[in-house]
Structures are given as structure tokens and as C-alpha cells.
Design a protein around this motif. Structure first.
Motif, mmCIF file in Angstrom:
data_model
loop_
_atom_site.group_PDB
_atom_site.id
_atom_site.type_symbol
_atom_site.label_atom_id
_atom_site.label_comp_id
_atom_site.label_asym_id
_atom_site.label_seq_id
_atom_site.Cartn_x
_atom_site.Cartn_y
_atom_site.Cartn_z
ATOM 1 N N ARG A 4 99.827 39.228 57.139
ATOM 2 C CA ARG A 4 100.339 40.586 56.942
ATOM 3 C C ARG A 4 100.875 40.717 55.523
ATOM 4 N NH1 ARG A 4 105.399 42.868 57.435
ATOM 5 N NH2 ARG A 4 106.248 40.879 58.086
ATOM 6 N N ARG A 5 100.423 41.740 54.807
ATOM 7 C CA ARG A 5 100.839 41.920 53.428
ATOM 8 C C ARG A 5 101.888 43.013 53.334
ATOM 9 N NH1 ARG A 5 95.060 41.958 52.523
ATOM 10 N NH2 ARG A 5 94.396 39.843 52.023
ATOM 11 N N THR A 6 102.956 42.711 52.601
ATOM 12 C CA THR A 6 103.978 43.720 52.347
ATOM 13 C C THR A 6 104.239 43.748 50.854
ATOM 14 O OG1 THR A 6 105.825 42.170 52.512
ATOM 15 C CG2 THR A 6 105.065 43.174 54.557
ATOM 16 N N CYS A 7 104.994 44.733 50.427
ATOM 17 C CA CYS A 7 105.305 44.862 49.008
ATOM 18 C C CYS A 7 106.668 44.288 48.662
ATOM 19 C CB CYS A 7 105.284 46.326 48.585
ATOM 20 S SG CYS A 7 103.705 47.111 48.878
ATOM 21 N N GLY A 8 107.461 43.886 49.660
ATOM 22 C CA GLY A 8 108.835 43.515 49.400
ATOM 23 C C GLY A 8 108.994 42.354 48.452
ATOM 24 N N GLY A 9 108.081 41.360 48.522
ATOM 25 C CA GLY A 9 108.240 40.191 47.686
ATOM 26 C C GLY A 9 107.492 40.270 46.383
ATOM 27 N N LEU A 10 106.780 41.366 46.117
ATOM 28 C CA LEU A 10 105.995 41.465 44.906
ATOM 29 C C LEU A 10 106.845 41.954 43.751
ATOM 30 C CD1 LEU A 10 102.733 43.020 46.327
ATOM 31 C CD2 LEU A 10 103.020 40.716 45.457
ATOM 32 N N VAL A 11 106.483 41.503 42.556
ATOM 33 C CA VAL A 11 107.232 41.883 41.378
ATOM 34 C C VAL A 11 106.704 43.170 40.789
ATOM 35 C CG1 VAL A 11 108.112 40.994 39.214
ATOM 36 C CG2 VAL A 11 107.402 39.419 40.997
ATOM 37 N N PRO A 169 116.873 27.881 48.624
ATOM 38 C CA PRO A 169 115.704 27.007 48.539
ATOM 39 C C PRO A 169 114.410 27.766 48.750
ATOM 40 C CG PRO A 169 116.739 26.779 50.681
ATOM 41 C CD PRO A 169 117.641 27.660 49.870
ATOM 42 N N ARG A 170 113.317 27.182 48.301
ATOM 43 C CA ARG A 170 111.998 27.770 48.474
ATOM 44 C C ARG A 170 111.331 27.121 49.681
ATOM 45 N NH1 ARG A 170 108.086 28.325 43.371
ATOM 46 N NH2 ARG A 170 110.023 29.255 42.667
ATOM 47 N N ASN A 171 111.033 27.923 50.699
ATOM 48 C CA ASN A 171 110.471 27.402 51.941
ATOM 49 C C ASN A 171 109.053 27.880 52.227
ATOM 50 O OD1 ASN A 171 112.833 25.929 52.678
ATOM 51 N ND2 ASN A 171 113.794 27.836 53.341
ATOM 52 N N ASP A 172 108.529 28.758 51.380
ATOM 53 C CA ASP A 172 107.152 29.211 51.566
ATOM 54 C C ASP A 172 106.524 29.436 50.192
ATOM 55 O OD1 ASP A 172 107.774 31.841 50.599
ATOM 56 O OD2 ASP A 172 108.516 32.377 52.584
ATOM 57 N N LEU A 173 105.263 29.833 50.187
ATOM 58 C CA LEU A 173 104.531 30.008 48.936
ATOM 59 C C LEU A 173 104.357 31.482 48.565
ATOM 60 C CD1 LEU A 173 101.760 27.266 49.301
ATOM 61 C CD2 LEU A 173 103.904 27.149 48.010
ATOM 62 N N SER A 174 105.241 32.326 49.061
ATOM 63 C CA SER A 174 105.109 33.756 48.775
ATOM 64 C C SER A 174 105.238 34.054 47.289
ATOM 65 C CB SER A 174 106.149 34.555 49.570
ATOM 66 O OG SER A 174 107.472 34.135 49.249
ATOM 67 N N ASP A 175 106.066 33.295 46.564
ATOM 68 C CA ASP A 175 106.170 33.515 45.114
ATOM 69 C C ASP A 175 104.835 33.250 44.436
ATOM 70 O OD1 ASP A 175 108.824 34.124 45.379
ATOM 71 O OD2 ASP A 175 109.570 32.199 44.680
ATOM 72 N N VAL A 176 104.129 32.222 44.916
ATOM 73 C CA VAL A 176 102.841 31.864 44.328
ATOM 74 C C VAL A 176 101.795 32.932 44.635
ATOM 75 C CG1 VAL A 176 101.012 30.124 44.232
ATOM 76 C CG2 VAL A 176 103.404 29.414 44.545
ATOM 77 N N THR A 177 101.722 33.341 45.886
ATOM 78 C CA THR A 177 100.723 34.355 46.249
ATOM 79 C C THR A 177 101.043 35.699 45.610
ATOM 80 O OG1 THR A 177 101.900 34.786 48.345
ATOM 81 C CG2 THR A 177 100.086 33.203 48.402
ATOM 82 N N ASP A 178 102.323 36.002 45.424
ATOM 83 C CA ASP A 178 102.685 37.228 44.704
ATOM 84 C C ASP A 178 102.177 37.179 43.267
ATOM 85 O OD1 ASP A 178 103.923 38.228 46.921
ATOM 86 O OD2 ASP A 178 105.974 38.024 46.176
#
Length: 355
Positions: A4-11, A169-178
Motif C-alpha cells: 500500500r502506497r501513501t504519501c506520508g513518508g515521502l519527501v 531507530p530505523r526498522n523498515d526500508l521506507s526511507d530507501v523506497t521513498d
């Protein structure tokens, strides 16, 4: 991370049509852009919260190092890259990407000299780390006014540039996929960006299904031994580093995941106190599989002979993983492959065929 894609974590703020729906003219009925003008203008925010507006896709990009270059090559945007610093070494990239990378002009073997960067003709400088000036260069980093005068807009890979200042802490790769999706939007390759992210999420979802509801007590402890970082005092990867997310997603526990940083120099006594169940022999690319294997052998030999570490459980039982540093500590598409490799090793019983 889920499909599921959301915009919340995107820069990219509000105007990233490729990931977040229509933004005006040029958007098709499914909300995706139908031409190069769709999704623009778009706004990109850096680690300090400074916003930069782009009226059109980037056309002339200089990358600060090999990791940013690799992402652009994987996106199919090689024709947009006009130069790089810290070029990829031999053996660092798959054959097809290596051939493309070889065509990119090298503006600096380490940090690109300031005058050369400002005179490159770039419209975008892709910065992997926020302090490249302290990484081997002999020039100061250009200031905002100098970038503006040269017509260069700076875009940071937030997954690495912002790591040390992120909260928790970083627990997922959402920063990378963003980062991947944002670069896709910026280079008009959003369809390819989505495909790369979908492939990463598919691998991680498969690992998650195999691990099931894994309690914390069943997660083995894990130490990344940065052999090239020095053996006198080990350099630990902490909770804010992308490696912490990789380890976590693989069903293990980073023994230094509780330190509030991305990296931290520790003592061997700290490693002995943690007594990890598994140790990753992390060596940097040597240019060939044979050379890498020799470096892995050297790292293992050190741990087996060094008085402080030869009695560790992982050392005595030979619980080593041979995974190059870059695949664990540098953000990229390969992070998902590393999640799978670690999980299949430390939880071999949960995967068909074991290790």
C-alpha cells in the motif's frame, strides 16, 4: 513495509503524482502522469527542511558517489547523468550497470572538487551524504549561493544524508523506497521506480511470511563486523543506520541497535559483553569475487585469533555471514536481497531448502 502506497513518508510534498495521485494537467484516469510535464512543479525537501521547487524533470545530474549513481542507472536514467564522484569500483555493479557506469564522466575519484562541480553544467547535484566535504576531498563544499549562481539544485538521498538526525531507530526500508520513488519522479521514470520498489517489497513480504509472528525472544543477536573500518576499535552500526532496518526485517536483533546514532566507535569489550549469536563479516568491494573471498577469510581469521573475540559464541560455532558492507549499510535496491540472505541464514528452518 507493505504494498500500500501513501504519501506520508515521502519527501516530495503534495505534488508527486507518480506515487500519490493526480496533481493537475497531464494526469490519466488512474492518477498517473501521462507526460513529462505531469507532476510538476514538484517540491523536494532536504534534511534541514529547506524546500526546492522543480518546474520540470532533471536533465543534467551529477552524483556525489556510486550509490546515487547506481539508483539512477537502475531507474533507466543513465542519459541524465553527466558526472560522478566516488565512482563504482570494478565488480561493484552487475555487468549491465557497470557498462553504463563506465560511460559516466568521473569528476572526482573521491569528493568532486568544488570548482569542477560548479562548472559541470549540472542542473541537479544528487548528494548521498550531507557532509561529503569531510570524506576525502581537498575542497570545501559549495554554499547555497554558489549552487544557485551555477544553476544547480541539490537533492539529498534522505535515507543516508539524514540518517544521523532522524528520530528513533530505523526498522523498515521506507526511507530507501521513498528515495527511489522521489528520484523516479524527478527523472520522469516513476514507472520504473514503482517496479523496483514493488520487487523489494515482494522479497521482504516473502521473508515476513516465512518468519511469521516471530517473538523478540526468538530473534538471534547480530553484529556487523566492519573489517575495513579497523580492528583496533570496531565501528558499530547503530539504530539509525539502514543496516538496523535490514537486520530487523530479517528477523534478527542488532546488538548495537540501541545506540542513538547511525555509527559509533565501540570497544571490543562491548562486543564481548553482547556476545552475538551471528557475526556478519562485512568487507568492502575488492573488485572480484576471489578478492572479496580473501578479504572475508582475513576477517574471519582475525576474529578466530584475536584474544578478545575467539571465545565468542558466534566465533566458536562458526556462525558467520559473508555479505559485503555496501549491501547492508548503503541504501539501495540490494538492501532487500540482504534481508532475504540474512533471514535464510539465521532462520534456515523456516525456509524451504534451508540455507
Amino acid at each position: 513495509m507493505s504494498g500500500r502506497r501513501t504519501c506520508g513518508g515521502l519527501v516530495v510534498l503534495g505534488l508527486l503524482a507518480a506515487a500519490c495521485g493526480p496533481t493537475g494537467s497531464g494526469a490519466g484516469p488512474d492518477g498517473r502522469p501521462t507526460g513529462s510535464a505531469a507532476g510538476f512543479p514538484m517540491v523536494v525537501e532536504d534534511c534541514a527542511g529547506v524546500r526546492t521547487t522543480f518546474e520540470a524533470p532533471a536533465r543534467r545530474i551529477v552524483t556525489s558517489n556510486a550509490s546515487g549513481l547506481e539508483l539512477l542507472l537502475r531507474l533507466g536514467a543513465s542519459d541524465r547523468v553527466i558526472g560522478t564522484g566516488f565512482p563504482p569500483g570494478r565488480g561493484a555493479l552487475p555487468k549491465g550497470l557497470a557498462a553504463q557506469a563506465a560511460e559516466v564522466p568521473v569528476l572526482g575519484r573521491t569528493v568532486i572538487p568544488k570548482e569542477r562541480l560548479l562548472g559541470s553544467g549540472a542542473d541537479v547535484y544528487l548528494e548521498t551524504f550531507s557532509s561529503m566535504g569531510g570524506m576525502g576531498g581537498d575542497n570545501t563544499v559549495p554554499g547555497p549561493e554558489e549552487y544557485r549562481a551555477a544553476g544547480i539544485k541539490v537533492v539529498q538521498l534522505r535515507s543516508t544524508a539524514c540518517a544521523s538526525i532522524r528520530e528513533g531507530p530505523r526498522n523498515d526500508l521506507s526511507d530507501v523506497t521513498d528515495d527511489i520513488r522521489r528520484l523516479g519522479a524527478l527523472t520522469d521514470t516513476s514507472e520504473r521506480a514503482d517496479a523496483l520498489v514493488d520487487a523489494m517489497e515482494g522479497k521482504i513480504s516473502a521473508v515476513r511470511r516465512a518468519l511469521g509472528d516471530l517473538p523478540e525472544s526468538r530473534r538471534p543477536t547480530y553484529f556487523v563486523f566492519d573489517f575495513d573500518g579497523g580492528t583496533e576499535q570496531p565501528m558499530a552500526v547503530c539504530g539509525k543506520q539502514v543496516a538496523n532496518a535490514v537486520i530487523r526485517l530479517a528477523g534478527a536483533r542488532n546488538v548495537f541497535g540501541d545506540c542513538d546514532s547511525d555509527h559509533k566507535q565501540v570497544g571490543w569489550e562491548d562486543v564481548v559483553e553482547k556476545n552475538p549469536d551471528w557475526i556478519q563479516l562485512a568487507v568492502r568491494n575488492r573488485g572480484s569475487a576471489a578478492s572479496d573471498d580473501r578479504a572475508f577469510d582475513e576477517a574471519e581469521k582475525f576474529l578466530k585469533s584475536f584474544p578478545a573475540t575467539r571465545g565468542l559464541t558466534a566465533v566458536e560455532e562458526g556462525r558467520f555471514l559473508r555479505i559485503r558492507s555496501e549491501r547492508t549499510t548503503i541504501a539501495g535496491v540490494g538492501n532487500a536481497d540482504t534481508v532475504e540472505q540474512i533471514a535464510r541464514t539465521v532462520h534456515a528452518d523456516r525456509f524451504e531448502g534451508g540455507r
